[in-house]
Structures are given as structure tokens and as C-alpha cells.
Design a protein around this motif. Structure first.
Motif, PDB file in Angstrom:
ATOM      1  N   GLY A   1       2.505  10.020  -9.607  1.00 33.20           N
ATOM      2  CA  GLY A   1       3.127  10.093 -10.922  1.00 33.20           C
ATOM      3  C   GLY A   1       2.226   9.667 -12.041  1.00 33.20           C
ATOM      4  O   GLY A   1       2.498   9.976 -13.211  1.00 33.20           O
ATOM      5  N   ILE A   2       1.162   8.922 -11.738  1.00 34.69           N
ATOM      6  CA  ILE A   2       0.274   8.443 -12.804  1.00 34.69           C
ATOM      7  C   ILE A   2      -1.156   8.949 -12.620  1.00 34.69           C
ATOM      8  O   ILE A   2      -2.072   8.456 -13.269  1.00 34.69           O
ATOM      9  CB  ILE A   2       0.278   6.899 -12.833  1.00 34.69           C
ATOM     10  CG1 ILE A   2      -0.263   6.319 -11.521  1.00 34.69           C
ATOM     11  CG2 ILE A   2       1.678   6.362 -13.105  1.00 34.69           C
ATOM     12  CD1 ILE A   2      -0.415   4.800 -11.555  1.00 34.69           C
ATOM     13  N   ARG A   3      -1.337   9.921 -11.733  1.00 32.35           N
ATOM     14  CA  ARG A   3      -2.691  10.382 -11.430  1.00 32.35           C
ATOM     15  C   ARG A   3      -3.387  10.959 -12.648  1.00 32.35           C
ATOM     16  O   ARG A   3      -4.596  10.812 -12.832  1.00 32.35           O
ATOM     17  CB  ARG A   3      -2.626  11.432 -10.314  1.00 32.35           C
ATOM     18  CG  ARG A   3      -3.990  11.918  -9.835  1.00 32.35           C
ATOM     19  CD  ARG A   3      -3.871  12.799  -8.626  1.00 32.35           C
ATOM     20  NE  ARG A   3      -2.934  13.902  -8.898  1.00 32.35           N
ATOM     21  CZ  ARG A   3      -2.548  14.762  -7.954  1.00 32.35           C
ATOM     22  NH1 ARG A   3      -2.982  14.616  -6.715  1.00 32.35           N
ATOM     23  NH2 ARG A   3      -1.713  15.724  -8.243  1.00 32.35           N
TER      24      ARG A   3
ATOM     25  N   GLU B   1       0.836  -1.205   0.000  1.00 35.03           N
ATOM     26  CA  GLU B   1       0.000   0.000   0.000  1.00 35.03           C
ATOM     27  C   GLU B   1       0.869   1.253   0.000  1.00 35.03           C
ATOM     28  O   GLU B   1       0.602   2.218  -0.746  1.00 35.03           O
ATOM     29  CB  GLU B   1      -0.920  -0.014   1.219  1.00 35.03           C
ATOM     30  CG  GLU B   1      -2.052  -1.037   1.134  1.00 35.03           C
ATOM     31  CD  GLU B   1      -2.822  -1.144   2.432  1.00 35.03           C
ATOM     32  OE1 GLU B   1      -2.440  -0.440   3.398  1.00 35.03           O
ATOM     33  OE2 GLU B   1      -3.783  -1.938   2.496  1.00 35.03           O
ATOM     34  N   GLU B   2       1.904   1.260   0.839  1.00 32.74           N
ATOM     35  CA  GLU B   2       2.778   2.428   0.900  1.00 32.74           C
ATOM     36  C   GLU B   2       3.531   2.623  -0.422  1.00 32.74           C
ATOM     37  O   GLU B   2       3.734   3.754  -0.877  1.00 32.74           O
ATOM     38  CB  GLU B   2       3.770   2.280   2.055  1.00 32.74           C
ATOM     39  CG  GLU B   2       3.126   2.354   3.429  1.00 32.74           C
ATOM     40  CD  GLU B   2       4.113   2.084   4.553  1.00 32.74           C
ATOM     41  OE1 GLU B   2       5.202   1.526   4.242  1.00 32.74           O
ATOM     42  OE2 GLU B   2       3.812   2.398   5.715  1.00 32.74           O
ATOM     43  N   THR B   3       3.949   1.508  -1.051  1.00 28.42           N
ATOM     44  CA  THR B   3       4.658   1.611  -2.320  1.00 28.42           C
ATOM     45  C   THR B   3       3.750   2.191  -3.395  1.00 28.42           C
ATOM     46  O   THR B   3       4.148   3.089  -4.155  1.00 28.42           O
ATOM     47  CB  THR B   3       5.179   0.230  -2.758  1.00 28.42           C
ATOM     48  OG1 THR B   3       6.021  -0.303  -1.726  1.00 28.42           O
ATOM     49  CG2 THR B   3       5.970   0.328  -4.050  1.00 28.42           C
ATOM     50  N   LEU B   4       2.517   1.683  -3.472  1.00 28.82           N
ATOM     51  CA  LEU B   4       1.589   2.199  -4.482  1.00 28.82           C
ATOM     52  C   LEU B   4       1.206   3.647  -4.197  1.00 28.82           C
ATOM     53  O   LEU B   4       0.988   4.435  -5.125  1.00 28.82           O
ATOM     54  CB  LEU B   4       0.335   1.318  -4.531  1.00 28.82           C
ATOM     55  CG  LEU B   4       0.549  -0.125  -5.013  1.00 28.82           C
ATOM     56  CD1 LEU B   4      -0.790  -0.856  -5.092  1.00 28.82           C
ATOM     57  CD2 LEU B   4       1.242  -0.154  -6.364  1.00 28.82           C
TER      58      LEU B   4
ATOM     59  N   ASP C   1      -5.676   2.602 -13.777  1.00 22.67           N
ATOM     60  CA  ASP C   1      -6.145   2.306 -12.428  1.00 22.67           C
ATOM     61  C   ASP C   1      -5.174   1.329 -11.770  1.00 22.67           C
ATOM     62  O   ASP C   1      -4.827   0.298 -12.341  1.00 22.67           O
ATOM     63  CB  ASP C   1      -7.540   1.695 -12.481  1.00 22.67           C
ATOM     64  CG  ASP C   1      -8.058   1.334 -11.096  1.00 22.67           C
ATOM     65  OD1 ASP C   1      -7.788   2.100 -10.149  1.00 22.67           O
ATOM     66  OD2 ASP C   1      -8.700   0.278 -10.972  1.00 22.67           O
ATOM     67  N   LEU C   2      -4.724   1.673 -10.556  1.00 28.93           N
ATOM     68  CA  LEU C   2      -3.877   0.789  -9.766  1.00 28.93           C
ATOM     69  C   LEU C   2      -4.749   0.090  -8.727  1.00 28.93           C
ATOM     70  O   LEU C   2      -5.414   0.747  -7.931  1.00 28.93           O
ATOM     71  CB  LEU C   2      -2.766   1.568  -9.060  1.00 28.93           C
ATOM     72  CG  LEU C   2      -1.494   1.884  -9.841  1.00 28.93           C
ATOM     73  CD1 LEU C   2      -0.531   2.677  -8.967  1.00 28.93           C
ATOM     74  CD2 LEU C   2      -0.836   0.614 -10.321  1.00 28.93           C
TER      75      LEU C   2
END
Length: 575
Positions: A437-439, A428-431, A444-445
Motif C-alpha cells: 500500500g505504500i510502495r 515481519e508478516e504485518t509489515l 521507508d519501513l
């Protein structure tokens, strides 16, 4: 050691040995047991000389492969068929004996070796540099050992006769001469007195010696040089053998002779001599030498190339490590930039609200100074302060969460210490650090991970996940194409499987089999370094102690990581 004990020891040391091995073991054990300077076993020739079958020396050995018995007490022992014993002063009595001069001998004992027919066939002798007192029991022991040697020599002669019957029957001599004259091989016969009795035409052609020059001569005198002691020792055994020796022609030029040597016997088993059949293999030896030199040069060149290649590989490995480290630092830099961008919004909101509250405070102060403060004005100020505090608190809380995630991820990515952690929380912290950067992209992540404790290396794991996600963002989708990147985790007991899958266009089939190799990228030279998946593979199979598999098609790509819950300890990472 008593004679009886000595005899038992010699029997134990030689009872399973035969032929040359027996002869060598016998003289060595005998010399060591009697503590004498020299022990030898020789085969008698017809010209009062003897060839050495085995020798033992307690010190530097004299180079005597052939000896002249006419100048030694051995001649007396052989002629009388009785042992010869000189306890002291042997060199004074036989000053011309080469062995006694080389050893500066003082004492001698020799026992003749008789064949089954009573013919002297050899001599067992010992010499010492000090006076030697041999008891009657010691002499009897030596005679008993001589009987054992005689039996061994008879056995060797019988075996040689069985393997090679007489080739010189009188009625076959003309036939043999006709056959030998038509062959290109060198053929000659030597008798028991070591004299040449017959040669063929090829012999004269190869050696340069005329027939009348060769007949009656010793072959070693005509043909052999430094190889003479070795060849004479082999001939003295009266057995068949093959040899390859450097020989010399009449004009002194050298050539290599490869020959087959066979003993000749009459019907009664009496030794007649040898037949030697050979050919000139000089050109073959020269070709072998050229080939050996070429091989040596090739080996040197291969060794040099191997050294150069090893150096190049070392330099490449160092460069790869530097590139990998640069890629890690670049990833950390991108993480910092993303976090900075994400912090800008809540921090900006907090600053805006704080600035507004500051203005409201100045207005309130002015109203108080002018006695113009009203009840409604104060209530409005209180409402604005409460709302502002709520907005500031929410913005700062969001900033604190981002900073906390950044601190943990940054620490993990710059450290490879093994520690316990919740896999779901790490992912969760990594994502969370990747989403800024991809917002703005239509991607979708998604994460599906149960609460799961691991004892592993969160830093390398976060690096792997970051690389896989960014790889999918960069290569899986066309510009503006919506898509999904899904991370799913499944508990497999002592292992976990982590899948990173996208629904993009898939990996180019031309590079699919090599995607984990360094410098492989569909956009190499266009912004892609070709190291992202190489780093992933290296970390998964190395530090994390797991495996990685890849499937890809036009409907998407899936990376499946199989990781142990407890990663193997690695000293270089944990210290």
C-alpha cells in the motif's frame, strides 16, 4: 428459673447500663424472665397520675404514656408505701383501669419506688392475663430490683439538680419577671403538679392564651396534640432537655415550638417543676419543608438526568463498538486489497510465461507433425521450457509467501485467541502486508526486532501495529515528502518495549493531549475517523495488558508500547 438465678441474670444484663437504657433493659428482662404480659416503670405525679418511663409488652402494647393511679391498685401501693399483689381477678376489682381493660388483665403486682427522703417517686408494676402465683422469694426479688431503680432515679434527680440549680428563689422572682418580659421568647413555669404558675407576655402573644386562661392549667392540655405522650415522658425524667414539637394556639391554629426545658429544685433538693423557654419556629420549619421538597424534586430530576445520561452512554458505547468493529473490518478490507494488488505481479508473470510456453509447445508439435523438427529447434524449446519453469516457480513461490502472510494476518486480525508466537515473525508478516500500500510513496519501513517468544494475542497486536504505521503514513508526512517509519523492539525481561517512530512533522499540539480519545483527528471530516489511536489505546491497555506512551515534536513522533510477554487471560477473548 429460681429467683437467685433470675437475679443473677438481671444483674448481668443491666450492670453496665444507666438511666433510660437501664430502665428499658430492666423491664424487658424482667418481663421475659417472669413470662408475664406487661411490665412498666412509671414516675409519680402530684395529681395521682403517673408518666411512663419504660414499658415492656408481650404482644400489642396499649398506648398509655400517662395513667390515672386513682383507678388502679397502684394508688394503694403508693399511699401505703408497700407492694400491692393481686393474684387473680384484678379486672373485676378495678374495671375502670385502662391498662387492665386493654390487656384483659387477671393478675397484678406493684412495688412503690421511694426517694432518699422516703417520698414515693414512682412505681414498678407487672400485669398478666392469667392468674399469677408469686412466691415470697419472687416478691423479695422484685423489691430488690425496686431498690436499684430507686437509686437510679435519685441519681438522675441529683444530676439534674447539679446541672440546673433552683431558678425561683423568692428574691429573684421579680428580676426574672423583668428579664422575661423583655424577651421575644415564650417563657412559662410549670410546678410539680404539672400546672402553669407563671407566663410572660410573649407566651400570651404567641399562643393567644391570656395569662388568666393559662394559670393553673396543664401545659399539655393547652398546647400539645399528638406530641403529648412523647413530651410527657421526657418531662417525667426531671432532667433538662430540648424539644421541637407541633403545638396549637387558642384558636386551634398550629405552630412549631422549639423549647429548652430545665428542671427546678429548692435548696433541699425537692423538685419544684420546670421552666420552659421557647420560640415559634413555624416559618423556619416551613422554609425547611420547602427546601426539602425542592431537594426532593432536584434529586428526582438528577436521578432522571442520570438515567437518561446512562442510557445515552450505553447507546454511545454500542455505537463506539460498532465503529471500532467497522474500522477493523475496513482495515482487513484494505489488507485484502493490498494483497490482491501485490499478487497481481507474480501471478501475471506466471501467466505470461505459461502462455509463452503454451505457444512454444504448439510450435514444437507442428514441427513434429511435419517432420521438420531439428536438433537446434528441440534444444531451443528445452531452454525456453527450463527458463519458463524457473520464472513460473519464482512467481508462484512469491505468491505463496504473500498468501501465507495474508492467511496468518487475516486469521489473527479476526480472532483474539491467545497463543505463543515469535514477535519478530509477526511484525515481519504485518509489515509485509502493509508495504504494497505504500510502495509508491517515498517512505521507508524498517524493523529492528530480535527473536523473541511471546504468549499473547497476535491479532490485536497486528491491529495496533497496522494502525500506528498507517497513522504515520497518513498524518506524519506532507505529500511527496520522504521519510522513515521505524519499529524497534527491546527485551525487558518479563516485558518488551515496542517503539513505532517516524521522522515526520509531529502531532498538532492542540490535540496532543487527547489523541487517544475517540473522534479526535486533525483531519476529522476530511477522511479521518478519529478512531485509529482510540482502538490502539483500547487494545494495548485492555486485551494486551500493557501501557502506551506518546512523545511528539516537530522532528517526529514516537509511540512506546510496554507489553507483558505473557498477556493476562481474558475469558471473553479466549473461549
Amino acid at each position: 428459673m429460681s429467683p437467685e438465678q433470675l437475679l443473677r441474670q438481671l444483674v448481668r444484663n443491666t450492670d453496665r447500663l444507666f438511666g433510660e437504657a437501664f430502665f428499658e433493659a430492666l423491664v424487658a428482662n424482667l418481663g421475659q424472665a417472669l413470662k408475664v404480659r406487661h411490665v412498666s416503670l412509671t414516675r409519680l405525679l402530684e395529681d395521682q397520675s403517673a408518666l411512663t418511663l419504660a414499658v415492656w409488652n408481650d404482644g400489642p402494647p396499649p398506648q398509655l404514656s400517662r395513667c390515672d393511679l386513682s383507678r388502679s391498685p397502684g394508688l394503694q401501693a403508693c399511699s401505703q408505701k408497700e407492694p400491692s399483689y393481686i393474684s387473680s381477678g384484678v379486672l373485676e376489682r378495678y374495671p375502670d383501669d385502662p391498662l387492665f381493660k386493654a390487656l384483659k388483665a387477671e393478675a397484678y403486682f406493684g412495688v412503690p419506688l421511694l426517694s432518699r427522703q422516703g417520698r414515693v417517686q414512682g412505681l414498678l408494676a407487672l400485669a398478666h392475663t392469667q392468674p399469677l402465683e408469686l412466691e415470697e422469694a419472687d416478691q423479695l426479688l422484685l423489691e430488690l430490683l425496686a431498690d436499684r431503680v430507686e437509686a437510679e432515679l435519685d441519681l438522675l434527680d441529683a444530676e439534674a439538680q447539679r446541672r440546673r440549680p433552683d431558678l425561683l428563689e423568692p428574691d429573684q422572682r421579680d428580676l426574672m419577671a423583668m428579664v422575661a418580659s423583655r424577651t421575644n421568647n415564650l417563657v412559662y413555669i410549670r410546678n410539680a403538679q404539672d400546672q402553669i404558675t407563671w407566663v410572660n407576655d410573649a407566651f400570651t402573644r404567641i399562643t393567644g392564651y391570656r395569662r388568666e386562661d393559662a394559670l393553673g392549667q396543664q401545659p399539655a392540655d393547652l398546647l400539645l396534640g399528638p406530641e403529648r405522650p412523647r413530651v410527657e415522658q421526657m418531662i417525667s425524667r426531671r432532667q433538662g432537655f430540648q424539644l421541637e414539637a407541633k403545638s396549637f394556639r387558642k384558636d386551634g391554629s398550629a405552630f412549631w415550638l422549639k423549647a429548652d426545658v430545665q428542671p427546678l429544685f429548692d435548696e433541699g433538693g425537692e423538685f419544684l417543676g420546670h421552666m420552659i423557654i421557647g420560640n415559634d419556629v413555624t416559618e423556619l420549619r416551613q422554609a425547611e419543608e420547602v427546601l426539602a421538597q425542592s431537594n426532593a424534586r432536584l434529586e428526582e430530576e438528577v436521578a432522571k438526568r442520570t438515567q437518561d445520561l446512562s442510557q445515552a452512554n450505553l447507546e454511545l458505547q454500542l455505537a463506539m463498538e460498532q465503529l471500532v468493529q467497522s474500522r477493523k473490518l475496513a482495515s482487513l478490507g484494505a489488507l485484502v486489497a493490498g494483497i490482491a494488488h501485490e499478487l497481481n505481479t507474480p501471478m501475471g508473470n506466471a501467466l505470461t510465461v505459461a502462455t509463452s510456453l503454451e505457444g512454444s509447445g504448439r510450435e514444437l508439435q507442428a514441427a513434429l507433425d511435419s517432420n521438420a523438427l531439428t536438433r537446434s529447434g528441440l534444444a531451443g524449446y528445452v531452454d525456453r521450457v527450463n527458463e519458463g519453469c524457473r520464472l513460473i516457480s519464482r512467481s508462484l513461490t512469491r505468491s505463496a509467501e504473500l498468501v501465507s502472510s495474508f492467511k496468518q494476518v487475516a486469521v489473527d486480525q479476526s480472532s483474539t485467541m491467545r497463543r505463543g508466537f515469535d514477535l519478530a515473525l509477526v511484525l515481519e508478516e504485518t509489515l509485509a502486508t502493509l508495504k504494497p500500500g505504500i510502495r509508491k510513496l517515498p517512505i521507508d519501513l524498517a524493523l529492528d526486532c530480535p527473536a523473541l517468544e511471546m504468549e499473547s494475542y497476535p491479532g490485536p497486536l497486528e491491529q495496533v501495529v497496522t494502525n500506528l504505521v498507517l497513522n504515520a503514513v497518513t498524518y506524519a508526512f506532507k505529500p511527496g515528502q520522504p521519510g522513515q517509519i521505524r519499529l524497534s523492539v527491546e527485551d525487558k525481561g518479563k516485558q518488551v518495549t515496542l517503539q513505532v517512530a517516524d521522522d515526520g512533522k509531529g502531532i498538532d499540539p492542540e490535540i496532543l493531549d487527547n489523541v487517544f480519545d475517540p473522534f479526535v483527528s486533525s483531519q476529522l471530516g476530511q477522511g479521518g475517523s478519529g478512531l485509529g489511536l482510540y482502538i490502539v489505546y483500547t487494545l494495548v491497555t485492555g486485551v494486551l495488558g500493557g501501557q502506551i506512551q506518546l512523545t511528539s515534536s516537530s522532528q517526529g513522533t514516537r509511540f512506546t508500547l510496554t507489553l507483558p510477554k505473557v498477556a493476562p487471560l481474558r475469558e471473553q477473548h479466549d473461549r
